[in-house]
Design a protein around this motif. Structure first.
Motif, short mmCIF file in Angstrom:
data_model
loop_
_atom_site.label_atom_id
_atom_site.label_comp_id
_atom_site.label_asym_id
_atom_site.label_seq_id
_atom_site.Cartn_x
_atom_site.Cartn_y
_atom_site.Cartn_z
N PRO A 42 0.94 -1.40 -0.03
CA PRO A 42 0.10 0.25 0.13
C PRO A 42 0.65 1.28 -0.18
O PRO A 42 2.09 1.23 0.39
CB PRO A 42 -0.67 0.01 1.38
N ASP A 43 0.30 2.28 -0.66
CA ASP A 43 0.95 3.68 -0.65
C ASP A 43 0.02 4.59 -0.03
O ASP A 43 -1.03 4.79 -0.57
CB ASP A 43 1.31 3.93 -2.22
N ALA A 44 0.39 5.30 0.83
CA ALA A 44 -0.47 6.48 1.58
C ALA A 44 -1.03 7.45 0.56
O ALA A 44 -1.80 8.26 0.74
CB ALA A 44 0.19 6.90 2.63
N ARG A 45 0.06 7.78 -0.82
CA ARG A 45 -0.38 8.60 -1.47
C ARG A 45 -1.88 8.36 -2.34
O ARG A 45 -2.38 9.26 -2.87
CB ARG A 45 0.68 8.75 -2.51
N ASN A 46 -2.35 7.20 -2.06
CA ASN A 46 -3.52 6.59 -2.71
C ASN A 46 -4.46 6.75 -1.78
O ASN A 46 -5.67 6.41 -2.23
CB ASN A 46 -3.34 5.33 -3.37
N ALA A 47 -4.49 7.13 -0.44
CA ALA A 47 -5.28 7.16 0.49
C ALA A 47 -6.64 8.22 0.06
O ALA A 47 -7.90 8.05 0.27
CB ALA A 47 -4.89 7.51 1.89
N PRO A 48 -6.53 9.42 -0.42
CA PRO A 48 -7.44 10.34 -0.72
C PRO A 48 -8.41 9.70 -1.81
O PRO A 48 -9.58 9.91 -1.56
CB PRO A 48 -6.56 11.50 -1.29
#
Length: 329
Positions: free
Chosen positions: A83-89
């Protein structure tokens, strides 16, 4: 004939199995339905035809030929299992958009693919999980209630994501009554059960055996059962948890209330690990979800089983139909 509104399926954690099982669910349901549209990045859907839509109403007419997608592009490349937090939004936006569409009546209900809560939290997500976020977006008349169902069993944990010690400390008559009343209301509204029967599990072995194995069942659970009955709800217990989930016992109630997380979830997952569904009662919209996590360990390996998602989609359509019948007698 007017087709029912499609369901909205959120993409969930992009590095997990959400896209894979969405694609397989479409392949399994394209002929029979229910129709749904995918809210997320089209790149997550391997090996199937897709069609970009701008309105949910477009989905039903083209569902047999392609999976309708309401696009929400991701911010970073997806690496399965990482997972990549940049894809959270956009993951959060998919949930918000799905709920908004349901509140507007443009979709029949919301089905959520699993999220990776730690990743969303790292990106600033301030809710303990899906249920709490959905309750903030679409509150109902009572508290949100997690109901798990499989193989004819419906089970509700009174306390959810907390340690066992904390769960026992937080167990009160008032809490049990609130969850019991919300469960009965949800069974009436969403499942079409006119007079729900609730069975409450005891907290301790043998339901405390008259206080010799702990006093919580005598002092907390039993008074809660009495209070629920005073509200006109057919509630019974506390029953020993080790016999509450046998086939004979299950025939006598519509939902069982466990006093802590595993007490309610273990029977459901034992009965049908791949077909269980998580339902949130008490919301102003229909919401279901597969009864499993993001499965990062098998993401991208063509091993994901779509059974729980298929069951969640079918159940969401049934619950939406029950609500519609109640609103339009």
């Amino acid at each position: 004939m007017t087709l029912p509104p499609p369901l909205a399926l959120t993409m969930g954690e992009p590095a997990g199995i959400g896209g894979e099982i969405a694609a397989r669910a479409w392949a399994a349901l394209r002929e029979s339905g229910p129709a749904f549209l995918f809210l997320g990045d089209v790149a997550l859907l391997p090996g199937i035809p897709t069609r970009t839509v701008t309105e949910p109403a477009e989905a039903a007419g083209l569902f047999r030929e392609a999976l309708p997608v309401l696009p929400l592009p991701l911010a970073a490349p997806v690496r399965p299992g990482r997972p990549d937090a940049r894809n959270a939004p956009p993951v959060i936006a998919a949930i918000e958009r799905a709920v908004a569409l349901a509140l507007e009546g443009r979709v029949g209900g919301v089905v959520t693919n699993p999220i990776q809560k730690s990743v969303l939290t790292a990106a600033g997500f301030r809710h303990p999980g899906h249920t709490e976020f959905l309750a903030a977006l679409a509150p109902g008349d009572g508290p949100p209630v997690m109901l798990l169902t499989a193989a004819g069993l419906r089970a509700v944990p009174v306390t959810i994501h907390q340690s066992l010690r904390s769960a026992i400390e937080s167990l009160t008559v008032e809490r049990i009554v609130a969850i019991g009343r919300a469960t009965a209301a949800g069974l009436r509204q969403d499942f079409g059960i006119a007079a729900p029967r609730l069975a409450l599990a005891g907290l301790n072995p043998h339901a405390g055996e008259d206080g010799t194995m702990g006093t919580e069942d005598r002092d907390i659970v039993a008074p809660a059962v009495a209070a629920l009955r005073a509200w006109g709800i057919d509630a019974r217990g506390p029953y020993p948890a080790d016999t509450l989930f046998t086939p004979q016992a299950r025939a006598g109630y519509d939902a069982a209330l466990g006093m802590y997380h595993d007490q309610a979830l273990i029977p459901v997952k034992t009965l049908d690990m791949h077909g269980g569904v998580n339902v949130t009662l008490g919301l102003s919209v229909v919401r279901t979800s597969p009864d499993h996590g993001t499965a990062l360990d098998i993401a991208g390996q063509d091993r994901a089983d779509p059974g729980s998602l298929i069951a969640a989609l079918r159940l969401a359509a049934e619950l939406a139909a029950h609500r519609q019948r109640r609103e339009c007698p």
